[in-house]
Scaffold this active site. Structure first.
Site, mmCIF file in Angstrom:
data_model
loop_
_atom_site.group_PDB
_atom_site.id
_atom_site.type_symbol
_atom_site.label_atom_id
_atom_site.label_comp_id
_atom_site.label_asym_id
_atom_site.label_seq_id
_atom_site.Cartn_x
_atom_site.Cartn_y
_atom_site.Cartn_z
ATOM 1 N N ASP A 219 0.610 -0.999 0.141
ATOM 2 C CA ASP A 219 -0.042 0.046 0.006
ATOM 3 C C ASP A 219 0.974 1.115 -0.089
ATOM 4 O O ASP A 219 0.472 2.398 0.599
ATOM 5 C CB ASP A 219 -1.065 -0.041 1.390
ATOM 6 C CG ASP A 219 -1.645 -1.304 1.209
ATOM 7 O OD1 ASP A 219 -2.238 -1.795 0.500
ATOM 8 O OD2 ASP A 219 -1.727 -1.693 2.408
ATOM 9 N N LYS B 66 2.294 2.462 -4.823
ATOM 10 C CA LYS B 66 3.285 1.902 -5.999
ATOM 11 C C LYS B 66 2.552 2.220 -7.232
ATOM 12 O O LYS B 66 2.925 2.566 -8.434
ATOM 13 C CB LYS B 66 3.370 0.508 -5.897
ATOM 14 C CG LYS B 66 4.112 -0.132 -4.804
ATOM 15 C CD LYS B 66 4.364 -1.546 -4.825
ATOM 16 C CE LYS B 66 3.100 -2.172 -4.554
ATOM 17 N NZ LYS B 66 2.626 -1.975 -3.024
ATOM 18 N N GLY C 23 -4.393 -4.610 -4.663
ATOM 19 C CA GLY C 23 -5.479 -3.637 -5.170
ATOM 20 C C GLY C 23 -5.054 -2.238 -5.335
ATOM 21 O O GLY C 23 -4.232 -1.710 -4.692
ATOM 22 N N HIS C 24 -5.513 -1.661 -6.435
ATOM 23 C CA HIS C 24 -5.030 -0.227 -6.743
ATOM 24 C C HIS C 24 -6.146 0.427 -7.604
ATOM 25 O O HIS C 24 -6.868 -0.215 -8.290
ATOM 26 C CB HIS C 24 -3.781 -0.008 -7.251
ATOM 27 C CG HIS C 24 -3.407 -0.551 -8.531
ATOM 28 N ND1 HIS C 24 -2.740 -1.734 -8.745
ATOM 29 C CD2 HIS C 24 -3.864 -0.455 -9.679
ATOM 30 C CE1 HIS C 24 -2.722 -2.114 -10.072
ATOM 31 N NE2 HIS C 24 -3.443 -1.343 -10.816
ATOM 32 N N GLN D 193 2.174 -5.848 -3.285
ATOM 33 C CA GLN D 193 2.639 -6.229 -1.625
ATOM 34 C C GLN D 193 3.841 -5.185 -1.609
ATOM 35 O O GLN D 193 4.260 -4.385 -2.298
ATOM 36 C CB GLN D 193 2.795 -7.246 -1.257
ATOM 37 C CG GLN D 193 1.268 -8.093 -1.231
ATOM 38 C CD GLN D 193 0.594 -8.578 -2.353
ATOM 39 O OE1 GLN D 193 1.609 -9.347 -3.305
ATOM 40 N NE2 GLN D 193 -0.467 -8.482 -2.908
HETATM 41 P P1 IMP Z 1 -2.670 -12.702 1.924
HETATM 42 O O1 IMP Z 1 -1.679 -12.087 1.010
HETATM 43 O O2 IMP Z 1 -3.945 -12.483 1.517
HETATM 44 O O3 IMP Z 1 -2.293 -14.222 2.150
HETATM 45 O O4 IMP Z 1 -2.487 -12.000 3.131
HETATM 46 C C1 IMP Z 1 -1.250 -11.824 4.041
HETATM 47 C C2 IMP Z 1 -0.966 -10.723 4.717
HETATM 48 O O5 IMP Z 1 -0.324 -9.795 3.674
HETATM 49 C C3 IMP Z 1 -1.799 -9.823 5.396
HETATM 50 O O6 IMP Z 1 -1.250 -9.177 6.617
HETATM 51 C C4 IMP Z 1 -2.262 -8.953 4.571
HETATM 52 O O7 IMP Z 1 -3.023 -7.771 5.105
HETATM 53 C C5 IMP Z 1 -1.174 -8.594 3.820
HETATM 54 N N1 IMP Z 1 -1.395 -8.217 2.352
HETATM 55 C C6 IMP Z 1 -1.442 -8.882 1.415
HETATM 56 N N2 IMP Z 1 -1.788 -7.990 0.160
HETATM 57 C C7 IMP Z 1 -1.443 -6.869 0.524
HETATM 58 C C8 IMP Z 1 -1.370 -5.592 -0.215
HETATM 59 O O8 IMP Z 1 -1.634 -5.722 -1.288
HETATM 60 N N3 IMP Z 1 -1.288 -4.456 0.624
HETATM 61 C C9 IMP Z 1 -1.060 -4.818 2.200
HETATM 62 N N4 IMP Z 1 -0.952 -5.705 2.717
HETATM 63 C C10 IMP Z 1 -1.383 -6.877 1.892
#
Ligand code: IMP
Length: 426
Positions: free
Chosen positions: A13, A16, A40-41, A223
């Site tokens: 977040d 980017k 997500g963006h 991420q």
């Molecule tokens: P997962 O990727 O859904 O398995 O989540 C694992 C961890 O990564 C969690 O703490 C999510 O909140 C974090 N996370 C996954 N994708 C994002 C993102 O795009 N932005 C911020 N945090 C993310």
């Protein structure tokens, strides 16, 4: 060879999307190499506002090819609806979207398994985005994945779905959940593939041809480095490799082709989900950052945890990614704070006066560390109108220079608002 990567230098977040949007103007190809629809963006352009999770940025530019590489896991439902939304706006993706058939597919059992894992862990849960990421990647590495390739033969697909249901349904039953129905899944997936099949084509040849011509390729990391499966705050991390190095495996690119790595960091720190965050704030300053920065997740809507800029973390992630320049985003969010702090390292019980590094311990160790701060005076006026470094208040300039010094990487871009023009180069 001209490959640039945009990667998150914190916990995701970092805005980017905005940096990718700026650089995508000159790119022949924009390519995703990790993650899935957990990212997500929001993209705002002349065609409208798009909330995207899988489609690479640059999709609206008729000369840009969008690649989704084998390192990405694909939720076909999400991708199909993004393609539909984009094409409905009159943007033709026919020859411009390339999804590798090597991509693993998020199947209906993956989010269900994730729910079981998270529930079983109770308070120790990761706090995922619930998009089924970790079970999909786990099936991939244990050779139980279903890839887009498998959709080219109904016989193969049928056999693979049957095998997976034979493994997964007894687990669901053991946890009191309804078993999944084979026919329903097969029909749903075949229907979804009908709309997407035309985009499924291997991008390896295209990427290497582009490299040899010297045209620009832009790598869009999802991420952030602190969520990396190896180097992040495991198990409070994600399942993929969001690092510049991840792009090599995730797209089939040789490492030496990546000559520019833009690390993106907010002027403060945020995190969604569980896990240690040394500079997290629980006071009025934290609430100010959350309100001013509108820190709520794009995918889940969850409030993001907010805290001071952590130079120790960004120095580490810059080393990890080989960051050649840093983009500092959302500086304006700090405009009203009387004092701004920057973390320079940690102190743990056993460390005495010596500052400790992030990489010295695991998530549990980091949780027990205390951040050590330096304090700077806040600038107390708006930076939103600034379009050059020397238009910033002197104290905001000092803040940027201090971040640069502590991280050890040149800051090349600063952003002071969400719009494309609310950005300037240094
Ligand atoms: P997962 O990727 O859904 O398995 O989540 C694992 C961890 O990564 C969690 O703490 C999510 O909140 C974090 N996370 C996954 N994708 C994002 C993102 O795009 N932005 C911020 N945090 C993310």
């Amino acid at each position: 060879m001209s490959v640039s990567a945009v990667v998150g230098a914190q916990w995701g977040d970092e805005a980017k999307g905005k940096m990718v949007d700026l650089l995508a103007q000159e790119a022949h190809i924009v390519a995703r190499f990790n993650g899935g629809d957990n990212a997500g963006h929001t993209v705002v352009n002349q065609y409208g506002t798009f909330k995207l999770r899988l489609t690479p940025n640059g999709f609206y530019n008729p000369d840009t090819i969008c690649v989704i590489g084998p390192g990405v896991v694909v939720n076909m439902n999400t991708l199909a609806s993004e393609v539909e939304t984009i094409q409905e706006k009159g943007i033709d993706l026919t020859d411009r979207l390339w999804v590798s058939p090597r991509c693993n597919v998020v199947m209906p059992w993956h989010p269900m398994l994730e729910t079981i894992y998270e529930k079983a862990k109770g308070r120790a849960q990761t706090g995922t985005t619930k998009r089924g990421m970790s079970p999909t990647y786990a099936d991939k590495v244990s050779y139980n994945g279903i890839r887009l390739y498998d959709f080219s033969s109904q016989e193969t697909l049928t056999q693979k779905i049957r095998t997976q249901l034979a493994i997964k349904n007894p687990i669901f039953e053991a946890f009191g959940l309804k078993p999944l129905n084979f026919e329903e899944i097969l029909e749903e997936k075949i229907n979804q593939y009908e709309g997407l099949g035309a985009f499924v084509r291997e991008s390896f040849g295209l990427l290497h041809e582009t490299l040899s011509k010297g045209d620009q390729i832009l790598l869009e990391g999802a991420q952030g480095a602190l969520l990396d499966n190896n180097w992040g705050t495991y198990p409070f991390c994600t399942a993929s490799v969001p690092l510049s190095g991840g792009a090599c495996a995730g797209l089939g690119l040789p490492p030496q082709t990546i000559t520019r790595v833009v690390g993106v960091a907010k002027a403060y720190t945020t995190r969604v989900g569980a896990g240690p965050m040394p500079t997290e704030l629980f006071d009025e300053d934290g609430r100010t950052i959350q309100d001013q920065g509108q820190e709520f997740g794009t995918v889940t809507g969850r409030a993001r945890r907010c805290g001071w800029f952590d130079a120790e973390l960004v120095r580490f992630t810059s080393q990890l990614n080989g960051v050649t320049e840093l983009a500092l985003t959302k500086l304006d969010v700090l405009d009203t704070l009387p004092v701004v702090k920057i973390c320079v390292g940690y102190r743990s019980e056993e460390s005495g006066e010596k500052l400790r590094h992030y990489w010295e311990g695991d998530a549990h160790w980091l949780e027990a560390c205390e951040p050590v701060y330096i304090e700077l005076e806040g600038w107390g006026e708006s930076t939103k109108e600034a379009r050059a470094f020397d238009q910033l208040p002197a104290k905001a300039q000092a803040y940027i220079r201090k971040v640069e010094e502590l991280v050890g990487v040149r800051i090349s871009v600063v952003s002071v608002g969400p719009a494309r023009n609310e950005t300037f180069s240094l």
